[in-house]
Design an enzyme around this catalytic site. Sequence first.
Site, PDB file in Angstrom:
ATOM      1  N   ASN A 227       0.841  -1.197   0.000  1.00 31.33           N
ATOM      2  CA  ASN A 227       0.000   0.000   0.000  1.00 31.33           C
ATOM      3  C   ASN A 227       0.877   1.249   0.000  1.00 31.33           C
ATOM      4  O   ASN A 227       2.102   1.152   0.005  1.00 31.33           O
ATOM      5  CB  ASN A 227      -0.954  -0.023   1.188  1.00 31.33           C
ATOM      6  CG  ASN A 227      -0.190  -0.082   2.481  1.00 31.33           C
ATOM      7  OD1 ASN A 227       0.590   0.814   2.788  1.00 31.33           O
ATOM      8  ND2 ASN A 227      -0.359  -1.150   3.235  1.00 31.33           N
ATOM      9  N   ALA A 291       0.974   1.608  11.506  1.00 25.50           N
ATOM     10  CA  ALA A 291       1.301   0.927  10.247  1.00 25.50           C
ATOM     11  C   ALA A 291       0.047   0.749   9.405  1.00 25.50           C
ATOM     12  O   ALA A 291      -1.052   0.563   9.930  1.00 25.50           O
ATOM     13  CB  ALA A 291       1.910  -0.437  10.548  1.00 25.50           C
ATOM     14  N   ASP A 295      -4.386  -5.684   4.427  1.00 28.03           N
ATOM     15  CA  ASP A 295      -5.514  -6.459   4.951  1.00 28.03           C
ATOM     16  C   ASP A 295      -5.454  -7.927   4.525  1.00 28.03           C
ATOM     17  O   ASP A 295      -5.964  -8.789   5.210  1.00 28.03           O
ATOM     18  CB  ASP A 295      -6.838  -5.838   4.484  1.00 28.03           C
ATOM     19  CG  ASP A 295      -7.085  -4.501   5.174  1.00 28.03           C
ATOM     20  OD1 ASP A 295      -6.808  -4.421   6.383  1.00 28.03           O
ATOM     21  OD2 ASP A 295      -7.501  -3.543   4.506  1.00 28.03           O
ATOM     22  N   ASP A 323      -5.154  -9.014  12.605  1.00 27.85           N
ATOM     23  CA  ASP A 323      -5.302  -7.608  12.974  1.00 27.85           C
ATOM     24  C   ASP A 323      -4.412  -7.336  14.180  1.00 27.85           C
ATOM     25  O   ASP A 323      -4.707  -7.770  15.299  1.00 27.85           O
ATOM     26  CB  ASP A 323      -6.770  -7.292  13.281  1.00 27.85           C
ATOM     27  CG  ASP A 323      -6.980  -5.794  13.408  1.00 27.85           C
ATOM     28  OD1 ASP A 323      -6.213  -5.145  14.149  1.00 27.85           O
ATOM     29  OD2 ASP A 323      -7.891  -5.268  12.755  1.00 27.85           O
ATOM     30  N   ILE A 324      -3.318  -6.628  13.953  1.00 30.67           N
ATOM     31  CA  ILE A 324      -2.306  -6.436  15.007  1.00 30.67           C
ATOM     32  C   ILE A 324      -2.857  -5.531  16.103  1.00 30.67           C
ATOM     33  O   ILE A 324      -2.729  -5.821  17.298  1.00 30.67           O
ATOM     34  CB  ILE A 324      -1.018  -5.863  14.384  1.00 30.67           C
ATOM     35  CG1 ILE A 324      -0.472  -6.868  13.365  1.00 30.67           C
ATOM     36  CG2 ILE A 324       0.016  -5.568  15.475  1.00 30.67           C
ATOM     37  CD1 ILE A 324       0.598  -6.336  12.459  1.00 30.67           C
TER      38      ILE A 324
HETATM   39  O1  C5P Z   1      -9.207  -1.908   9.952  1.00 32.74           O
HETATM   40  P1  C5P Z   1      -8.265  -0.834   9.493  1.00 32.74           P
HETATM   41  O2  C5P Z   1      -7.179  -1.352   8.632  1.00 32.74           O
HETATM   42  O3  C5P Z   1      -8.921   0.363   8.909  1.00 32.74           O
HETATM   43  O4  C5P Z   1      -7.627  -0.325  10.862  1.00 32.74           O
HETATM   44  C1  C5P Z   1      -6.573   0.580  10.891  1.00 32.74           C
HETATM   45  C2  C5P Z   1      -5.839   0.432  12.177  1.00 32.74           C
HETATM   46  O5  C5P Z   1      -5.645  -0.921  12.489  1.00 32.74           O
HETATM   47  C3  C5P Z   1      -4.459   1.028  12.106  1.00 32.74           C
HETATM   48  O6  C5P Z   1      -4.102   1.465  13.398  1.00 32.74           O
HETATM   49  C4  C5P Z   1      -3.598  -0.138  11.689  1.00 32.74           C
HETATM   50  O7  C5P Z   1      -2.263   0.012  12.117  1.00 32.74           O
HETATM   51  C5  C5P Z   1      -4.282  -1.280  12.406  1.00 32.74           C
HETATM   52  N1  C5P Z   1      -4.214  -2.557  11.716  1.00 32.74           N
HETATM   53  C6  C5P Z   1      -3.443  -3.551  12.247  1.00 32.74           C
HETATM   54  N2  C5P Z   1      -3.422  -4.781  11.643  1.00 32.74           N
HETATM   55  C7  C5P Z   1      -4.144  -5.008  10.529  1.00 32.74           C
HETATM   56  C8  C5P Z   1      -4.931  -3.994   9.991  1.00 32.74           C
HETATM   57  C9  C5P Z   1      -4.941  -2.774  10.596  1.00 32.74           C
HETATM   58  O8  C5P Z   1      -2.775  -3.335  13.245  1.00 32.74           O
HETATM   59  N3  C5P Z   1      -4.094  -6.197   9.964  1.00 32.74           N
END
Ligand code: C5P
Length: 418
Positions: A227, A291, A295, A323-324
Amino acid sequence: MRNILLIISGSIAAYKSLDLIRRLRERECNVRCILTKGGAEFITPLSVASLSGNPVYGDLFSLKDETEMGHIRLTREADVIVVAPASADLIAKMAHGFADDLATAALLASDKKILVAPAMNAQMWKHPATQRNLRRVEKDGAVIIPPSAGSLACGEIGAGRLAEAGDIVKAILDSLSLREMAGVKASSALLSSGASRHPLPEGGGFKALVTSGPTHESIDPVRYLGNRSSGKQGHAIAAALAEVGGDVTLITGPTALPDPEGVRVAHVTSASEMLAACEKALPVNVAVCAAAVSDWRAEAASVRKLKKRGGAATALALVENPDILGHLANHPKKRPILVIGFAAETENLLKNAATKRKNKNADWIVANDVSGGKIFGSDNNEVTLVTAKGGEEWPRMSKEAVAEKLVERIVSYIRKKK
Ligand code: C5P
């Protein structure tokens, strides 16, 4: 000029304090030393005086020292007090509030942060009495700089080696930067809300992890899914946290940015690697997930370069990445006190960010409107801070300024919570 009061007690590691003095002076610190009776068995007052460029203090009842620089004044004129090396005996005295020599009297009279770097034989270190005393000293507000393990001067092997001089200097400078944050820098814009007019709670600094940059998910040896994140905002936050004395681990995907100063950096490529590095950095007080994690990743990255199919459509099976942010915010054992996420939205900014905050169990969401490619790669950012209380729009400002303002809020928050 920062004033350090260094107490050198009776341990074979006392000679290492000479190197410590030299390094502190290189960092423009004025070092005054108290050499205990035991310490003076290992190094001479002359070498300490020569290296520090100051008289050496040792006698509680010396009329000369007491009139010129007694135990009270020695502590009042110091910004921080460091005991290095701290012998088992001195730690025991500290734990019980003895004041029968200049070092212990100064420690008891101190109104400053005290850092203690123990050094002793491994059995002495392991002894329940030493560990009990140390816990007490720590509970009383001192910061312990733990010894390392290795071969000891007595010929035995184990824990008890004085921490490296570089690590002691870092701990001293960290504690000074917290102090400065409390007062000296109070006029800077960073501190304008009053968040940093008081030091962080007893027990010293705080630990933070910051994720930054994009992740790259391998499709085949030459292609990846990625991205547009530049990492500028996450890196600026890591730097700003370190600036106020935080112990910061930055976990970054591939970016073109240099590593920020004073920050531990873990370079990762994929989301799975980023998650593993976050888990390794725990426990922390604060997690900032800036970060732009991909996805999805390829269900099975090909080991060979994929070939075009003469115009025919090619299917790429994707699976969702972990999702971290959600993982950290719902961590069963090590959830940070404060978990902050970001939300890049193209519509319904506040509503979507508030939903994201709830769904992911984050404490705050820094939301930005990325419609029309406004933010990615830019040096500026325009964000809304979404907390349980609602949204707060911040004016457009540089990513560094956003980082400073956010760190100001973080410090204020953890000061109340700790
Ligand atoms: O769900 P979305 O991607 O919009 O969420 C954004 C937030 O979630 C950001 O803080 C991003 O660092 C975190 N995030 C994450 N791991 C993922 C997707 C998003 O930590 N796989």
